[in-house]
Structures are given as structure tokens and as C-alpha cells.
Design an enzyme around this catalytic site. Sequence first.
Site, short mmCIF file in Angstrom:
data_model
loop_
_atom_site.label_atom_id
_atom_site.label_comp_id
_atom_site.label_asym_id
_atom_site.label_seq_id
_atom_site.Cartn_x
_atom_site.Cartn_y
_atom_site.Cartn_z
CD GLU A 190 27.82 41.62 29.70
OE1 GLU A 190 27.53 40.42 29.75
OE2 GLU A 190 26.99 42.51 29.49
CB CYS A 231 30.59 33.87 28.06
SG CYS A 231 29.79 34.87 26.80
P1 NAP Z 1 40.25 36.91 31.54
O1 NAP Z 1 41.47 36.18 31.86
O2 NAP Z 1 39.48 37.51 32.64
O3 NAP Z 1 40.65 38.03 30.47
C1 NAP Z 1 39.73 38.98 30.00
C2 NAP Z 1 40.42 40.34 29.93
O4 NAP Z 1 40.68 40.77 31.27
C3 NAP Z 1 41.78 40.27 29.23
O5 NAP Z 1 41.99 41.48 28.55
C4 NAP Z 1 42.74 40.12 30.41
O6 NAP Z 1 44.04 40.51 30.11
C5 NAP Z 1 42.08 41.04 31.41
N1 NAP Z 1 42.44 40.79 32.80
C6 NAP Z 1 42.41 39.60 33.46
N2 NAP Z 1 42.79 39.79 34.75
C7 NAP Z 1 43.05 41.10 34.90
C8 NAP Z 1 43.48 41.90 36.01
N3 NAP Z 1 43.71 41.38 37.21
N4 NAP Z 1 43.66 43.22 35.79
C9 NAP Z 1 43.43 43.76 34.58
N5 NAP Z 1 43.02 43.06 33.50
C10 NAP Z 1 42.82 41.74 33.65
O7 NAP Z 1 39.24 36.03 30.72
P2 NAP Z 1 39.60 34.89 29.69
O8 NAP Z 1 39.77 33.65 30.45
O9 NAP Z 1 40.67 35.32 28.78
O10 NAP Z 1 38.22 34.89 28.85
C11 NAP Z 1 37.31 33.90 28.96
C12 NAP Z 1 36.29 34.22 30.04
O11 NAP Z 1 35.49 35.32 29.62
C13 NAP Z 1 35.35 33.08 30.27
O12 NAP Z 1 35.10 32.94 31.64
C14 NAP Z 1 34.09 33.53 29.54
O13 NAP Z 1 32.93 32.92 30.00
C15 NAP Z 1 34.12 35.01 29.76
N6 NAP Z 1 33.33 35.74 28.76
C16 NAP Z 1 32.20 36.37 29.16
C17 NAP Z 1 31.41 37.04 28.22
C18 NAP Z 1 30.14 37.75 28.62
O14 NAP Z 1 29.65 38.55 27.84
N7 NAP Z 1 29.59 37.50 29.78
C19 NAP Z 1 31.81 37.06 26.89
C20 NAP Z 1 32.97 36.41 26.53
C21 NAP Z 1 33.74 35.76 27.49
P3 NAP Z 1 45.16 39.42 29.71
O15 NAP Z 1 44.73 38.78 28.44
O16 NAP Z 1 46.37 40.27 29.53
O17 NAP Z 1 45.26 38.47 30.83
#
Ligand code: NAP
Length: 471
Positions: free
Chosen positions: A228, A262
Site C-alpha cells: 500500500e 496517501c
Molecule cells: P516509509 O518511509 O516507506 O515508511 C513506512 C514504513 O516502512 C516505516 O515503518 C519505515 O520505517 C519502513 N521502511 C522504510 N524503508 C524501509 C526499508 N528499506 N526496510 C524496512 N522498512 C522500511 O513511508 P513514509 O514516508 O514514512 O510514509 C508516507 C508514505 O506512505 C507516503 O508515500 C504515503 O502516500 C504512503 N502511505 C500509503 C498508504 C496506502 O494505504 N496506500 C497509507 C498511508 C501512507 P522507518 O520509519 O524506521 O523508516
Amino acid sequence: MAYQTTNPYTNEVVKTYENATADEIEASLAQAQKLYKQWRNDPVSSRIPVLRKLAQIFRDETDDLAKVLTTEMGKLFIEAQGEVQLCAMIADYYAEHAEDLLKPRKIESIAGDAQLENHPLGVLMAVEPWNFPYYQMMRIFAPNFAVGDPIVYKHAAITPAAALAFEDAVKRAGAPAGALKNLFLSYDQVSTVVSDKRVQGVALTGSERGGVAVAEEAGKHLKKTTMELGGVDAFIVAHDANMDDVKAIAPRARLYNAGQVCTSSKRFIVTANHYDEFLESLKAAFASVKMGDPMDPKTTLAPMNSRKAKEKLQKQVDEALTNGATAYYVHEPIDSDGQFFMPTILTDITKDNPAYGKEMFGPVAQVYKVADDDEAVALANDADYGLGGIVFAGSAEAGAELASRIETGMVFVNTFFSSLPELEFGGVKRSGFGRELGQTGISSFVNQELVVKREHPNDNEAGGLVLPHKF
Ligand code: NAP
């Protein structure tokens, strides 16, 4: 990587947490696996009371649970209360419908008496983001708990208190040990868990960058995944849209949760006949926001979740302007050390601008002018992502026709985008794959086991692929 609660309104570091140890990870997986083996023999109905109790906890403790969110990622208290209430609705929905949704499906077949049975798949790994810390967890927990899949999870580094509060609520609802385990994991530790033989599925909600990294790891080990991810959702104002309705919804569609959703409307695509009026009204709405203490009911725009996120967004806006975009409106600065981003409206974003088609995760609206509805659909589809979308048109029917031409996962016509337990949530293209919530959401991590039975072998009439040879 440090798990840390930092209040983005006061900048106070509230608490820091240690990463999980290798022993904790092993113990958690062993316990989850043990529970999975037990749950394979228990009916779905045995788990329903826990979901009902969990819903009750979220309703009874709304304010306490909401305060954790406001402290940790800055969300307006009223929006945090709404998130907690939505979690209760999701737990209730699956308590009510899981048994029915997981019933075996009879199949008419010449092979015999056939049915598809829904069994648990095994231990799941969930990786979740900070923007809706409870709701994202409930989306994955409630349906999979009903199925009988234990979950270990890694929450965002900036929302550890919410991660623990969710785990605690599940425990107090009566879930057995191993049903849900929070682990403060580094990225390397996530890889270790994903590759573990006991883990059968991986669900991630987050950015495209995070999704690619975790999906790659899961792919290497052939684990089923749902992703997602982010979006650049279009908000189309069609030639015959009712502008009173548009004006009521458009600012909320961009500023809710400080623009960190998102499915926020990140690209407003407006037909030429409405363009000037639309810009004026959006500017008036952006100018009237009240930034301040997110606990104060008079505040209408919260700080962003962190300094890092604010700086990243500022860099994106600066880059857009350097490459020819116009800052049609920027809110005047306020006197606060909180991580507030001044609401901004960008226009004149051309295809060669780095901002074109990029997700801006905060209170920044991109507004595009198009000649007609066809051009609006073409522009909406000119994106690498496809998560949600909103269409305003002269009638529900006309809007729905435009909606179905958009390459995206979800569209709302003539209304605000909302997420509810019964509505499937998910995207296409680089917004990911799989669906959470609704009927589809409960079948993401299910072993759909086919059982065909008869009293004696069927050795003649089926032939072909069923019985190719007689020995
Ligand atoms: P993110 O950096 O990808 O973080 C999301 C989760 O993934 C966090 O727990 C993060 O840990 C973890 N993570 C990131 N890179 C990783 C890796 N290489 N290995 C393991 N875990 C990893 O996302 P964000 O920027 O915080 O969140 C916002 C994004 O989420 C936006 O793009 C938004 O559109 C999207 N989103 C999508 C939905 C949907 O349902 N489609 C819903 C909500 C948000 P850390 O925090 O420790 O980095």
C-alpha cells in the site's frame, strides 16, 4: 535507527526506545508460529470476542489513545479522535462479518464434491507508517486476526508510543500471546524477519522507496505481499461541476492530516471555465487556516510529523519553483517553532518540472488547468501512481463515467474521499498491489485450500487432465 517520540509542535524529545535484540525476534517468531499451529484447529468464531472487546477499548479510551497520536506525530486532536473511532469500526466490522466472509465456497465440478476452504496462511510481517498509526495497524490486524494469522510488526521509527499502545490494547482485549507483537526493528532486522521460514506473508504500507526495498526482500524469499504505497491523486473539476460543492471539499481534500495522507488530493485538475474561480476559493481557504497547538480545538492545521518531513517538502517546493512553477499562494509565516509548513498553491507545473507527478506529502496543492474533461482524464492518467481520486461533475452518473476512465484504485464522485471498513482500499501502478479492508482485505493472507471429495475414485468420465493415464 532510533525509535523516538518527538513532539513536532514543541520539539520535545519525549522518549527514546531500544531496538529489538536477536533473542527477542527469535522468541517472538517462535511464539507466533506456535499460535499459528494452534489457530489452524480453532474456528474463526473463537477469535471474534477479542475483536468486539478491542472495538470497545478503542471507543472507551478514545481520548487517551488519541492523545498519543497528537503528541507523537502532531495530528489535530479531533482528527486523532476520528482515527481511533474508525479503528473501532474496523474491529466491529470484522467481528460481524469475518465468519461469513471466510465460509468455504462450494464449487460445481465433475471431479467431485469440491470446495475452497479458507485457512490461516501463517505468521505475517507488517511494516507500517506514521501518518495513521492506529488505523494502518487495524487495517492489517483485524481481518488477519479473524483469519488466524499471527502478526509481528515494525512501526515507523517516529511513532513507537502508538505502536506500543496498539499492542497493549490488543493484549487487554484478550488476544493470546503471539497474536500481535511489536518489534523495534532496524531495516536489516526487517530483512531477517521477512526471510525467516516461519513468515508466510508481508504487508507494507508506506512510501514507494520503502515498498521497493521490502518487496524485493520478500520476492527473494517468495513471500506473498501486499503493498500500500504512495500516490499523486487527482481531484478533477469537470466542466459541469457544482462549484459550491467543489469549494466545500477541495481544501479539506488537501489539508486533512496536514496534507499527509496517501489519498490526499495532490493534483487539482480543473477545466478552464472553473480555473480562476477555483484558484481564488482555494487561496481563501488556505489563507484562513489556523495553525497552532494541535490539542486546541480552534486549530485547523497541524504541524507536520517531523522537521525532516518539513525540510523534504520545502526542498521539493523550492525545486518546483526553480524549474518554472508559480507560487500562486504561500501562507504568511507564523511565529512558532513547531514543524508547520505554510500552505502553498503551485501552478504552471510543466511536464519537465521535477514536481510533475511527484508526491508532495504535506499542505501543498498543485493546480493544473485543462481545456475539457477528456484532457482532465488524460492528465490524471499521466502519472506513475494510481491510488485514489476525486471527481466533481454535474451528476453522479457523469462523474462515475469519468471516474472509471481513471487508472487508479479508488475514486469518489461528488464527495470527500473516505476510508471505511467495508470499502476495499488499495492502488495500481507504483501505488502498489493488493487490497486492505472489505471482503478482499480479509482474503489477502489466506490459504484457499481446495478440497475435492468423493466416495470412490472417478476413473472414467473426467478423463483428460484429471486422470491422464490408467496404470
Ligand atoms: P516509509 O518511509 O516507506 O515508511 C513506512 C514504513 O516502512 C516505516 O515503518 C519505515 O520505517 C519502513 N521502511 C522504510 N524503508 C524501509 C526499508 N528499506 N526496510 C524496512 N522498512 C522500511 O513511508 P513514509 O514516508 O514514512 O510514509 C508516507 C508514505 O506512505 C507516503 O508515500 C504515503 O502516500 C504512503 N502511505 C500509503 C498508504 C496506502 O494505504 N496506500 C497509507 C498511508 C501512507 P522507518 O520509519 O524506521 O523508516
